[in-house]
Design an enzyme around this catalytic site. Structure first.
Site, short mmCIF file in Angstrom:
data_model
loop_
_atom_site.label_atom_id
_atom_site.label_comp_id
_atom_site.label_asym_id
_atom_site.label_seq_id
_atom_site.Cartn_x
_atom_site.Cartn_y
_atom_site.Cartn_z
N VAL A 1 2.67 6.91 6.76
CA VAL A 1 1.77 7.45 5.72
C VAL A 1 0.33 7.19 6.18
O VAL A 1 0.02 6.11 6.68
CB VAL A 1 2.04 6.78 4.36
CG1 VAL A 1 1.07 7.29 3.30
CG2 VAL A 1 3.48 7.07 3.93
N GLY B 1 9.21 1.63 8.45
CA GLY B 1 8.23 2.69 8.68
C GLY B 1 8.09 3.03 10.16
O GLY B 1 8.20 2.14 11.02
N HIS C 1 4.07 1.39 2.01
CA HIS C 1 5.24 0.72 1.44
C HIS C 1 5.85 1.56 0.31
O HIS C 1 7.08 1.61 0.17
CB HIS C 1 4.85 -0.65 0.87
CG HIS C 1 4.37 -1.63 1.89
ND1 HIS C 1 3.06 -2.06 1.95
CD2 HIS C 1 5.03 -2.25 2.89
CE1 HIS C 1 2.94 -2.93 2.94
NE2 HIS C 1 4.11 -3.06 3.54
N HIS D 1 0.86 -1.20 0.00
CA HIS D 1 0.00 0.00 0.00
C HIS D 1 0.89 1.24 0.00
O HIS D 1 2.14 1.12 -0.03
CB HIS D 1 -0.94 -0.02 1.21
CG HIS D 1 -0.24 -0.27 2.51
ND1 HIS D 1 0.64 0.64 3.07
CD2 HIS D 1 -0.25 -1.33 3.35
CE1 HIS D 1 1.11 0.16 4.20
NE2 HIS D 1 0.60 -1.06 4.39
#
Ligand code: PAF
Length: 281
Positions: free
Chosen positions: A177, A148, A37, A34
């Protein structure tokens, strides 16, 4: 874009790049890619010459009763197309037997940063993460690897593992994100019912509110965690943990703390979501 299933092939690809003076950037994933990534890939691409992404649902990191290992979403063809769109040079897509041909009896255990937060709720999880990431580093031989911030504890544990074991890999932690309503991107968001999906942004709203309170001078962490708990419970979710910790050592904050981690895990129905915010003092 190359797709390799065998260790010797991805390693040969990486070594070939190195021989040609290229730096290797690496983003390990469990697939079901998504926007979160893609931002890791963009970061890795910007900081290296050759970008390798692994796509492996790692059985060793699923906790008690294998958690959702069987039903974890797998969509390799779509993932490969998305990797190609995101300028990935090679995907490493090994089968379970390629990574774990025999039941391993060697483990990589980080036992300081792993003890609280998700480590407490999911015993064995970080042992499995460290195991597979150490293996992937030895297989892919990256110069840099990007993780992340959404999985903040994981990223800090990997940093420590790399430091403790002298892996020649630079770890980069890239920002979380979010969807437009603030929900952190996660492969597990797919499990949410439409009703749960509507409520899930409460996690980030309550974290942002907590960060504002902290910045405004509220230092009573119980007050802050209490308010997060109230907001999340009112949305119908079940809180797993809410913690306010020193973001470097993942221990309670004290006079020396420079960065504060406010971290939450909560169940929306059967789906466990995590998120965090880091406040610099
Ligand atoms: O964050 C993940 O997706 C996984 O924990 C990782 C780092 C790919 C290891 O399996």
């Amino acid at each position: 874009m190359n797709i390799f299933e065998r260790i010797e092939d991805i390693r040969a690809f990486s070594l070939e790049g190195k021989r040609n003076g290229k730096t290797i950037g690496f983003v390990p994933t469990m697939g079901c890619l998504h926007k979160g990534h893609f931002s890791l890939m963009k970061e890795a691409k910007a900081k290296s010459d050759v970008l390798i992404v692994s796509n492996f649902v790692n059985p060793a990191q699923f906790g008690a009763n294998n958690e959702d290992y069987q039903k974890y979403p797998r969509m390799p063809e779509q993932d490969n197309a998305l990797c190609a769109e995101n300028k990935v040079d090679a995907v490493f897509f090994p089968g379970k037997d390629e990574i774990y041909p025999l039941q391993n009896s060697t483990w990589v255990i980080e036992d300081e940063l792993s003890s609280g937060l998700c480590g407490r709720s999911r015993p064995g999880h970080f042992r499995g993460v460290c195991m597979v990431v150490a293996k992937l580093f030895n297989i892919v031989l990256p110069d840099i690897a990007v993780f992340g911030q959404k999985d903040y504890q994981q990223a800090k544990i990997i940093e420590k593992m790399v430091y403790d074991l002298n892996f020649p890999v630079k770890i980069i932690i890239a920002p979380t994100v979010r969807d437009n309503d603030g929900l952190a991107m996660s492969s597990r968001n797919k499990y949410l019912s439409p009703e749960e999906r509507k409520k899930a942004p409460t996690i980030f709203e309550s974290l942002e509110n907590a960060a504002r309170q902290f910045v405004a001078g509220e230092k009573r962490t119980n007050e802050i965690t209490g308010e997060i708990r109230l907001r999340i419970s009112q949305s119908g979710a079940k809180v797993d943990y809410i913690e306010i910790l020193d973001a470097e050592i993942l221990k309670p904050i004290d006079g020396k703390t420079k960065k504060v981690l406010i971290a939450v895990a909560a169940f929306f129905g059967a789906t466990r979501l995590i998120d965090n915010i880091v406040v610099t003092l």
